[in-house]
Design a protein around this motif. Structure first.
Motif, PDB file in Angstrom:
ATOM      1  N   VAL A 175     -34.867  19.171  79.772  1.00  0.00           N
ATOM      2  CA  VAL A 175     -35.346  20.535  79.547  1.00  0.00           C
ATOM      3  C   VAL A 175     -36.605  20.419  78.702  1.00  0.00           C
ATOM      4  O   VAL A 175     -36.581  19.857  77.610  1.00  0.00           O
ATOM      5  N   PHE A 176     -37.714  20.910  79.250  1.00  0.00           N
ATOM      6  CA  PHE A 176     -39.000  20.773  78.565  1.00  0.00           C
ATOM      7  C   PHE A 176     -39.154  21.823  77.475  1.00  0.00           C
ATOM      8  O   PHE A 176     -38.449  22.834  77.454  1.00  0.00           O
ATOM      9  N   GLN A 177     -40.148  21.572  76.622  1.00  0.00           N
ATOM     10  CA  GLN A 177     -40.396  22.468  75.498  1.00  0.00           C
ATOM     11  C   GLN A 177     -40.654  23.907  75.951  1.00  0.00           C
ATOM     12  O   GLN A 177     -40.140  24.833  75.374  1.00  0.00           O
ATOM     13  N   ASP A 178     -41.471  24.066  76.985  1.00  0.00           N
ATOM     14  CA  ASP A 178     -41.625  25.419  77.529  1.00  0.00           C
ATOM     15  C   ASP A 178     -41.265  25.376  79.006  1.00  0.00           C
ATOM     16  O   ASP A 178     -41.308  24.331  79.634  1.00  0.00           O
ATOM     17  N   PRO A 179     -40.887  26.536  79.554  1.00  0.00           N
ATOM     18  CA  PRO A 179     -40.266  26.536  80.875  1.00  0.00           C
ATOM     19  C   PRO A 179     -41.064  25.774  81.932  1.00  0.00           C
ATOM     20  O   PRO A 179     -42.283  25.953  82.053  1.00  0.00           O
TER      21      PRO A 179
ATOM     22  N   GLY B  86     -29.722  34.538  71.607  1.00  0.00           N
ATOM     23  CA  GLY B  86     -30.034  33.584  72.672  1.00  0.00           C
ATOM     24  C   GLY B  86     -29.816  32.163  72.195  1.00  0.00           C
ATOM     25  O   GLY B  86     -29.294  31.324  72.940  1.00  0.00           O
ATOM     26  N   ARG B  87     -30.209  31.906  70.955  1.00  0.00           N
ATOM     27  CA  ARG B  87     -30.074  30.562  70.423  1.00  0.00           C
ATOM     28  C   ARG B  87     -28.605  30.180  70.318  1.00  0.00           C
ATOM     29  O   ARG B  87     -28.206  29.094  70.707  1.00  0.00           O
ATOM     30  N   ARG B  88     -27.801  31.125  69.795  1.00  0.00           N
ATOM     31  CA  ARG B  88     -26.377  30.818  69.634  1.00  0.00           C
ATOM     32  C   ARG B  88     -25.725  30.580  70.994  1.00  0.00           C
ATOM     33  O   ARG B  88     -24.974  29.634  71.175  1.00  0.00           O
ATOM     34  N   ASN B  89     -26.066  31.434  71.962  1.00  0.00           N
ATOM     35  CA  ASN B  89     -25.497  31.295  73.298  1.00  0.00           C
ATOM     36  C   ASN B  89     -25.841  29.926  73.907  1.00  0.00           C
ATOM     37  O   ASN B  89     -24.992  29.230  74.437  1.00  0.00           O
ATOM     38  N   LEU B  90     -27.108  29.550  73.790  1.00  0.00           N
ATOM     39  CA  LEU B  90     -27.538  28.277  74.360  1.00  0.00           C
ATOM     40  C   LEU B  90     -26.863  27.117  73.639  1.00  0.00           C
ATOM     41  O   LEU B  90     -26.443  26.138  74.252  1.00  0.00           O
ATOM     42  N   TRP B  91     -26.744  27.275  72.343  1.00  0.00           N
ATOM     43  CA  TRP B  91     -26.144  26.221  71.534  1.00  0.00           C
ATOM     44  C   TRP B  91     -24.687  26.005  71.912  1.00  0.00           C
ATOM     45  O   TRP B  91     -24.198  24.876  71.962  1.00  0.00           O
TER      46      TRP B  91
ATOM     47  N   LEU C 128     -36.428  26.848  71.173  1.00  0.00           N
ATOM     48  CA  LEU C 128     -37.702  27.374  70.689  1.00  0.00           C
ATOM     49  C   LEU C 128     -37.981  28.759  71.275  1.00  0.00           C
ATOM     50  O   LEU C 128     -37.889  28.958  72.479  1.00  0.00           O
ATOM     51  N   GLY C 129     -38.311  29.692  70.411  1.00  0.00           N
ATOM     52  CA  GLY C 129     -38.718  31.017  70.868  1.00  0.00           C
ATOM     53  C   GLY C 129     -37.574  31.924  71.274  1.00  0.00           C
ATOM     54  O   GLY C 129     -37.799  33.001  71.817  1.00  0.00           O
ATOM     55  N   LEU C 130     -36.322  31.509  71.038  1.00  0.00           N
ATOM     56  CA  LEU C 130     -35.203  32.374  71.397  1.00  0.00           C
ATOM     57  C   LEU C 130     -34.784  33.214  70.194  1.00  0.00           C
ATOM     58  O   LEU C 130     -34.936  32.790  69.047  1.00  0.00           O
TER      59      LEU C 130
END
Lengths: 273, 299
Positions: A87-91, A175-180, A169-171
């Motif tokens: 998964v890259f730094q930006d999409p 969003g961050r918690r969900n991804l985590w 980054l940028g979430l």
């Protein structure tokens, strides 16, 4: 040169990369065990992404050698690529295509058989909770949706090693918690993960952390151990240790080609997105 | 994710994986048809050059070697659309590499040759679609529609598209940022277009206003008899230095073949036309694939 450790999922031996006179990474050595959750921590421009790109075969090292699941990143690049998800730094999505179309391209690129492709795409959409919007173009997606899509895509071909370049980054916090949580679920399934991050709570949750600065690995170990070893004041946190080791100075770095391209696009100079 | 057959890896022979070529081609087509602005661009170029310039300048220059000015520049306008379509498709690589899907492609085990081929075939297919827009104006400039000629024209457009997409890919692998796009549009497309014999002939008989007007049916009849210039006119020839540039421009030969196919008129040796049209794209494809692979290693 030390012989490679067969049990390691990722092993870097004295890897370095120079661009002309600029040293992006120098003599970086570390190993990540199978199933380990490892974070590279460092200020902007410290060389985290360079190390990541060497390990994912995107950049050839100018010195040293590295292996992923026992395959050399230079001489066996193709075998390495089959083993890893990124998964890259930006999409790295085609925003004019739908989520399902992006996933289908991935399925083909990784040689998922035609009869299994539809199922693989559907499963990835389900995993990312994007089934409802699978036929919508990615351009309309929020940052969090894009990240979930990319994470689902990165594990679609069942890689054994996952590389995440600042995945949150940028979430927003939700969003961050969900991804985590999703990343945590992968970890429980035994996935080896190497990530770069700026967020201390994320680094603290990893099995081990490597602190990288000015292209060199300056400390490595479990977060609690690093704090115990390098803290100068009682109650110091990983962030205190990080600042102490990498200094207070703000880092200035010139814009990369990527940043220039992005800002060019934002000015409306882009024709093809 | 639940049980599923493990990936078996990309099936490829000599770096050619049909599935990868196909999906990369399909991606280009989807991108093109979802961006209407490109189609409108092709239409507006056709109207500007073929209709406005064709009839406007055609009012003063009655004919070139027996063809109306609109007829004469038709293959040129097709070429212009092909140039824009292929180069735009190719240059999007820069954007794609920095902030788009290409990084995902580069980190995958898919062979770069197949990725490049998909891109080139995509660029060429878009070029054929764009190059077909001026053909819709054939009745408007009094050219009879001949299905065989149209198919032959599509073949020439396709190979022209392969060549120009490959050239664009080669340029794109050398470009650091997207800001160079404007320079490409003006610095590559326009010279190739203007110096290809698209809007003025290398040499020929040009009739001015005031010469006799003849019905189209009679004109066709006379052309069949080998009589091209009627009534009078001037024999014109380009200055030597422009001629040299036209001869050096590969697009000139492809355009000449296109004009031969559509109008039965050519100014350059047919052997050279065929060689440049069909052999050069293959060479350019190999170079483009090589540059794509190198871009990956040298980043």
């Amino acid at each position: 040169m030390t012989p490679t450790t067969p049990s390691a999922a990722i092993e870097a031996i004295e890897i370095g990369r120079r661009y002309g006179n600029v040293v992006a990474a120098e003599s970086v050595s570390f190993a990540v065990a199978r199933g380990e959750f490892f974070a590279l921590l460092g200020p902007n421009g410290a060389g985290k992404s360079t190390v990541m790109h060497i390990l994912t075969t995107l950049v050839a090292p100018t010195s040293g050698q590295a292996t992923v699941m026992g395959h050399d990143v230079v001489t066996e690049a193709k075998a390495v690529r089959r083993e890893l998800g990124m998964v890259f730094q930006d999409p790295a999505l085609d925003e004019r295509l739908t989520a399902a179309e992006n996933l289908e391209i991935h399925a083909v690129l990784y040689g998922i058989a035609r009869r299994d492709r539809r199922q693989a795409v559907d499963e990835a959409l389900t995993w990312a909770s994007l089934t409802e919007v699978g036929k919508r173009r990615v351009r309309a997606f929020s940052g969090g949706m894009k990240r979930r899509l990319e994470l689902a895509r990165a594990i679609m071909h069942k890689p054994r090693v996952l590389f995440l370049d600042e995945p949150t980054l940028g979430l927003d916090p939700q969003g961050r918690r969900n991804l985590w949580e999703r990343i945590g679920a992968l970890r429980e399934n035994g996935m080896t993960v190497l990530m770069t991050t700026h967020y201390m709570p994320e680094a603290e949750a990893c099995d081990r952390v490597g602190i990288i600065d000015k292209g060199k690995l300056v400390a490595i170990g479990p977060p609690a151990e690093l704090v115990a070893k390098h803290a100068t004041t009682p109650g110091a946190t990983l962030e205190d240790v990080f600042i102490r080791m990498t200094g207070h100075a703000l880092r200035t770095e010139s814009a990369t080609a990527r940043e220039m391209t992005v800002s060019f696009g934002k000015r409306g100079g882009e024709h093809t997105r | 994710m639940t049980e599923m057959a493990a990936p078996i890896g990309v099936k490829a022979w000599m770096g050619i994986s049909p599935a990868v070529v196909h999906i990369m081609w399909q991606r280009e087509m989807l991108r093109f048809f979802r961006d209407r602005s490109q189609l409108w661009g092709g239409l507006s170029r056709t109207i500007l050059w073929l209709v406005i310039l064709g009839f406007g300048l055609g009012a003063s220059l009655r004919e070139i070697e027996g063809y109306t000015y609109g007829q004469y520049i038709l293959p040129g306008v097709i070429t212009l659309n092909v140039l824009y379509a292929s180069l735009q498709c190719a240059i999007s690589l820069v954007w794609d590499r920095e902030v788009g899907l290409l990084r995902e492609v580069m980190v995958s085990p898919a062979p770069m040759l197949s990725v490049t081929l998909g891109k080139l075939l995509g660029g060429a297919s878009i070029a054929v679609v764009q190059g077909t827009i001026p053909l819709l104006f054939l009745p408007g400039i009094y050219v009879a529609i001949d299905p065989v000629a149209i198919i032959e024209a599509w073949v020439v457009m396709f190979f022209m598209g392969i060549l120009m997409t490959a050239v664009g890919v080669i340029i794109a692998t050398r470009l650091k940022t997207y800001e160079g796009f404007g320079a490409i549009a003006n610095g590559v497309i326009q010279p190739l277009y203007f110096l290809s014999g698209s809007i003025f002939p290398l040499r020929g008989v040009i009739g001015g206003v005031g010469f006799i007007q003849i019905p189209d049916a009679l004109r066709d009849e006379l052309r069949r008899l080998g009589i091209f210039a009627i009534g009078g006119g001037w024999v014109v020839q380009l200055p030597a230095w422009i001629q040299v540039l036209v001869y050096c421009n590969p697009v000139s030969y492809q355009l000449d073949l296109l004009r031969h196919v559509l109008l039965g008129f050519e100014q350059l040796p047919m052997a050279a036309d065929l060689l440049v049209t069909f052999a050069l794209p293959l060479v350019a494809t190999v170079v483009a694939a090589f540059m794509m692979g190198r871009m990956l290693k040298s980043r």
